[in-house]
Design a protein around this motif. Structure first.
Motif, PDB file in Angstrom:
ATOM      1  N   SER A  92      -7.934  -6.486   9.995  1.00 52.53           N
ATOM      2  CA  SER A  92      -8.356  -5.244  10.458  1.00 52.53           C
ATOM      3  C   SER A  92      -8.435  -5.080  12.248  1.00 52.53           C
ATOM      4  O   SER A  92      -8.662  -6.293  12.948  1.00 52.53           O
ATOM      5  CB  SER A  92     -10.066  -5.212  10.666  1.00 52.53           C
ATOM      6  N   HIS A 121       0.629  -5.069  -0.653  1.00 50.86           N
ATOM      7  CA  HIS A 121       0.530  -5.302   0.384  1.00 50.86           C
ATOM      8  C   HIS A 121       0.337  -3.979   0.686  1.00 50.86           C
ATOM      9  O   HIS A 121       1.145  -2.805   1.380  1.00 50.86           O
ATOM     10  CB  HIS A 121       1.386  -5.462   1.429  1.00 50.86           C
ATOM     11  N   THR A 122      -0.600  -3.168   1.591  1.00 48.80           N
ATOM     12  CA  THR A 122      -1.193  -1.914   1.445  1.00 48.80           C
ATOM     13  C   THR A 122      -1.703  -1.385   3.044  1.00 48.80           C
ATOM     14  O   THR A 122      -2.307  -2.673   3.966  1.00 48.80           O
ATOM     15  CB  THR A 122      -1.767  -1.273   0.540  1.00 48.80           C
ATOM     16  N   TYR A 123      -1.267  -0.856   3.530  1.00 47.27           N
ATOM     17  CA  TYR A 123      -2.572  -0.208   4.941  1.00 47.27           C
ATOM     18  C   TYR A 123      -2.806   0.468   5.298  1.00 47.27           C
ATOM     19  O   TYR A 123      -1.645   1.931   4.276  1.00 47.27           O
ATOM     20  CB  TYR A 123      -0.902  -0.263   5.813  1.00 47.27           C
ATOM     21  N   TYR A 124      -3.521   1.301   5.648  1.00 53.81           N
ATOM     22  CA  TYR A 124      -4.581   2.360   6.082  1.00 53.81           C
ATOM     23  C   TYR A 124      -4.402   2.267   7.485  1.00 53.81           C
ATOM     24  O   TYR A 124      -4.568   1.181   8.225  1.00 53.81           O
ATOM     25  CB  TYR A 124      -5.627   2.525   5.146  1.00 53.81           C
ATOM     26  N   CYS A 125      -3.778   3.594   7.948  1.00 53.78           N
ATOM     27  CA  CYS A 125      -3.707   3.731   9.702  1.00 53.78           C
ATOM     28  C   CYS A 125      -4.709   4.837  10.414  1.00 53.78           C
ATOM     29  O   CYS A 125      -4.630   5.646   9.175  1.00 53.78           O
ATOM     30  CB  CYS A 125      -1.985   4.628  10.308  1.00 53.78           C
ATOM     31  N   VAL A 165       2.812 -10.206   9.175  1.00 55.38           N
ATOM     32  CA  VAL A 165       1.561  -9.845   9.182  1.00 55.38           C
ATOM     33  C   VAL A 165       0.223 -10.723   9.252  1.00 55.38           C
ATOM     34  O   VAL A 165       1.006 -11.506   7.997  1.00 55.38           O
ATOM     35  CB  VAL A 165       0.967  -8.648   8.483  1.00 55.38           C
ATOM     36  N   SER A 184      -5.379  -3.657   7.260  1.00 54.66           N
ATOM     37  CA  SER A 184      -3.823  -3.843   6.064  1.00 54.66           C
ATOM     38  C   SER A 184      -5.085  -5.343   5.377  1.00 54.66           C
ATOM     39  O   SER A 184      -5.734  -5.773   5.614  1.00 54.66           O
ATOM     40  CB  SER A 184      -2.639  -4.088   6.612  1.00 54.66           C
ATOM     41  N   GLY A 244      -6.332   0.332  12.138  1.00 52.73           N
ATOM     42  CA  GLY A 244      -6.019   0.606  11.443  1.00 52.73           C
ATOM     43  C   GLY A 244      -6.860  -0.385   9.790  1.00 52.73           C
ATOM     44  O   GLY A 244      -7.070  -1.735  10.997  1.00 52.73           O
TER      45      GLY A 244
END
Length: 429
Positions: A5, A24-28, A398, A11, A9
């Motif tokens: 974090s 693998h997920t990501y939120y911006c 990452v 992930s 964002g």
């Protein structure tokens, strides 16, 4: 599962027992935020987006956040967000000559990394002695781990070095241990330690098993190194807002701007320059950087001589507080200007690696690159010329992957040794 974090964002990476990445997920975030409530809400949303059957099989979780500090008022040692500000308030802060913090949310005061001295000044205020046990000083990463656990007792070692934690001695160094606010600091554990099971409330909130283990995370740079296959002869450069240079060493030490970190059974020496990709993002958009980079011939020197800091002051490879950025004169050609800036950053890296080479026994054979700058192939070739060493980019590495591997190893270590820090007493959260 590993969760990385920051203020931009969050992930999450999910791995199998064979270390294969399953998701693998990501939120911006729509905009940069320092609000811990927003971090938590987005972590909840991110995990709840996973299928229920997947969440029910998550056995361990490790979390981290980019550096920064919290000063929290809490009378019950829980990671709560309450409305009680009887001790921590703006009047107290201003009377203590502390600049207004970035954020005041309920009982949490959030400070940027540069405001650490302001927190310490506040804690040294005479009023503090009357309520020392009610102030809790935590890093953002450790606060998020506490949020999962339901208590604020624990913190991870690599996130607390600048507060005076000595990894080798496993104790607070003299200047910290002598302070009146020592009771505000957490109990320190090493990265990968099984801290305890997730709290009942968080398990229900996230749809995770009640026995899901919380594993102490590590710094973003350390997590990135864990996620990237490397060997003892590699140097690892992380090209983010700051240049972070890392190499494996045999014994820990602290000198000449280099700090030692424990990484499993190995030690990593790290030097961090204040120069980095932040100057590029300040001057150009991401799309323009990509377009201009394609116009650069990395085999030809630009003829420009820059030291591209964003603001005054450098710490490594040169320690000079009054050092000013050198980003002028600016040529008419934007591609030439970018060429000069990338070259300036590569020259800083070259000086830093020559300094780092003196502390390692084996000769560096390759430089592995991670971070935002690892996506730029022109910069890689330019750096390869200046460093006179093979440079390999690992743009897919990452920190969340490294955290997921920490969680996986922690879980299997539990099975082998039945290791567990005592389960914290859960109160109403």
């Amino acid at each position: 599962m590993g969760i990385g974090s920051d203020n931009n964002g969050v992930s999450a990476v999910l791995t199998s027992k064979s270390k294969k990445i399953l998701a693998h997920t990501y939120y911006c975030y729509p905009f940069k935020t320092e609000d811990p409530l927003k971090w938590c809400n987005n972590i909840i949303a991110l995990i709840n987006d996973l299928p229920k059957i997947v969440r029910k099989n998550i056995v361990a979780i490790s979390i981290n956040h980019t550096q920064g500090s919290f000063l929290e008022y809490s009378d019950n040692q829980e990671a709560l967000l309450t409305n009680d500000l009887s001790f921590v308030n703006r009047d107290d802060l201003m009377q203590s000559q502390v600049r207004q913090p970035l954020l005041l949310t309920d009982n949490i005061i959030t400070f940027s990394e540069g405001d650490l001295t302001q927190i310490l000044r506040f804690l040294n205020n005479q009023n503090y002695h009357d309520c020392s046990e009610q102030y809790l000083l935590r890093r953002k990463a450790d606060w998020l781990m506490s949020w999962l656990l339901g208590n604020l007792r624990w913190a991870e070692e690599s996130n607390n070095l600048d507060w005076g934690w000595n990894i080798k001695e496993e104790d607070w160094i003299g200047w910290t241990s002598a302070k009146s606010w020592i009771s505000s600091l957490p109990n320190i554990v090493s990265s990968g330690t099984i801290v305890g099971p997730i709290s009942t409330k968080r398990a229900l909130m996230l749809g995770l098993p009640h026995g899901c283990l919380v594993i102490a995370g590590t710094s973003n740079d350390n997590a990135g190194i864990i996620a990237t296959p490397s060997n003892q002869t590699d140097g690892i450069t992380i090209l983010n807002n700051r240049l972070s240079l890392n190499c494996f060493i045999e014994t820990p030490f602290y000198s000449n701007g280099v700090v030692s970190y424990r990484l499993g059974h190995s030690w990593v020496g790290r030097g961090v320059s204040r120069a980095g990709t932040s100057i590029l993002k300040y001057l150009f958009s991401y799309e323009i950087i990509n377009d201009l980079s394609r116009q650069i011939n990395p085999n030809i020197p630009s003829g420009l001589h820059y030291y591209p800091l964003v603001s005054q002051g450098e710490v490594f490879p040169i320690s000079k507080r009054e050092m000013a950025p050198i980003i002028e004169p600016r040529p008419i050609s934007d591609s030439l200007y970018l060429h000069g800036l990338l070259e300036g950053l590569a020259n800083i890296e070259d000086i830093a690696w020559k300094k780092m080479q003196k502390i390692r026994l084996s000769k560096m054979k390759r430089v592995i690159t991670m971070g935002h700058g690892a996506n730029n192939s022109s910069w890689r070739l330019l750096r390869q010329r200046i460093l006179n060493s093979k440079v390999s980019n690992r743009s897919s590495s990452v920190p969340a992957t490294g955290l997921a591997l920490l969680a996986l190893n922690g879980f299997y270590r539990t099975l082998k040794s039945n290791q567990m820090i005592e389960k914290p007493l859960e109160k109403s959260l």
